[in-house]
Design a protein around this motif. Structure first.
Motif, short mmCIF file in Angstrom:
data_model
loop_
_atom_site.label_atom_id
_atom_site.label_comp_id
_atom_site.label_asym_id
_atom_site.label_seq_id
_atom_site.Cartn_x
_atom_site.Cartn_y
_atom_site.Cartn_z
N ASN A 156 0.84 -1.19 0.00
CA ASN A 156 0.00 0.00 0.00
C ASN A 156 0.88 1.26 0.00
OD1 ASN A 156 -1.48 2.29 1.47
ND2 ASN A 156 -3.15 0.86 1.09
N GLY A 180 -5.37 -1.88 4.68
CA GLY A 180 -4.53 -1.37 3.60
C GLY A 180 -4.30 -2.37 2.49
N GLU A 182 -2.68 -5.39 2.76
CA GLU A 182 -1.48 -6.22 2.86
C GLU A 182 -1.85 -7.69 2.98
OE1 GLU A 182 1.51 -4.80 2.40
OE2 GLU A 182 0.40 -2.91 2.21
#
Length: 262
Positions: A156, A180, A182
């Motif tokens: 991100n 985000g 991940e």
């Protein structure tokens, strides 16, 4: 994720450049580095930090737990230091044989101590690899520095540039990383760094507790490695920031230290 983290040869060359320009001169303030110096790098990765030592004729040994890095290291070192006196081994340092590896004049841990579990055990054990009068070089980012959680490796783009959010409680940190986008592996890897991150004060306490003393210790406001990464001139931590033991962790981007047995 930055290109330098994907391009391992570029990263290898950056390591070599920073070690040549900053690490070796730093070590040479206390001890010589020449063809008689036996060097041991723990967590060597592809071996970029060893290149300048090999160029000086040092006998070098590097260990890392990842076979892929050792394989790339052997490939890169054969290209950049043909005929050099080195050996790279896949090895967990906790399982390594002191008899097999021998003793060294200089041990190097650059961006490694903050990844090691049970750091007190490690520092107590590493004595076995030092020759009398030998020294250990450390270069590491203190945990509370802006990117002490290594979040710059996030996929991100916002998170990879967001300072200090690794200091959130673990649950909240995991949630932010998940939101985000991940991967679970990336989240687990970053949380593991949160578990092993080390502050300047804790590092100093462990050095004293495990039978070592400081020959040198310097705190950097601008990490020497930022010169090759970002074109920024290295700068020591200003005295005012360094005067407050806990606060300086937030602004020290790198700690350099050279230690030896008491």
């Amino acid at each position: 994720m930055h290109e330098r983290h994907r391009n391992r040869k570029q990263y290898f060359q950056e390591q070599a450049l920073t070690t040549r320009q900053f690490v070796i001169p730093y070590v040479e303030r206390t001890m010589p580095v020449n063809e008689t110096t036996r060097v041991f790098e723990i967590g060597c990765g592809e071996g970029g930090n060893l290149v300048p030592f090999i160029e000086r004729g040092c006998e070098c040994v590097g260990v890392d737990i990842l076979q892929t890095k050792i394989d790339l290291g052997n490939e890169y070192l054969a290209e950049f230091t043909p005929g050099g006196n080195y050996e790279l081994l896949i090895q967990d340092i906790y399982d390594a044989s002191a008899e097999r590896l021998g003793k060294f004049d200089l041990i190097v841990l650059r961006d490694v101590i903050e990844h090691i579990h049970d750091q007190e055990r490690f520092l107590s054990m590493v004595h076995r690899y030092l020759k009398p009068g030998g020294r250990i070089f450390f270069g590491f980012p203190p945990w509370r520095m802006p990117f002490g959680g290594h979040q710059q490796v996030c996929q991100n783009k916002l998170l990879s540039k967001l300072p200090w959010f690794h200091l959130l409680p673990t649950g909240a940190y995991r949630q932010v990383l998940k939101l985000g986008g991940e991967t679970q592996k990336q989240i687990d890897d970053l949380v593991e760094i949160k578990e092993t991150g080390i502050s300047i004060s804790r590092f100093s306490q462990l050095v004293q507790k495990t039978g070592f003393k400081f020959d040198q210790k310097d705190l950097w406001f601008i990490n020497p490695n930022y010169q090759v990464k970002f074109g920024l001139a290295p700068r020591k931590l200003p005295g005012l920031l360094g005067a407050f033991p806990w606060v300086k962790d937030f602004y020290t981007t790198c700690c350099y230290a050279l230690i030896s047995a008491k």
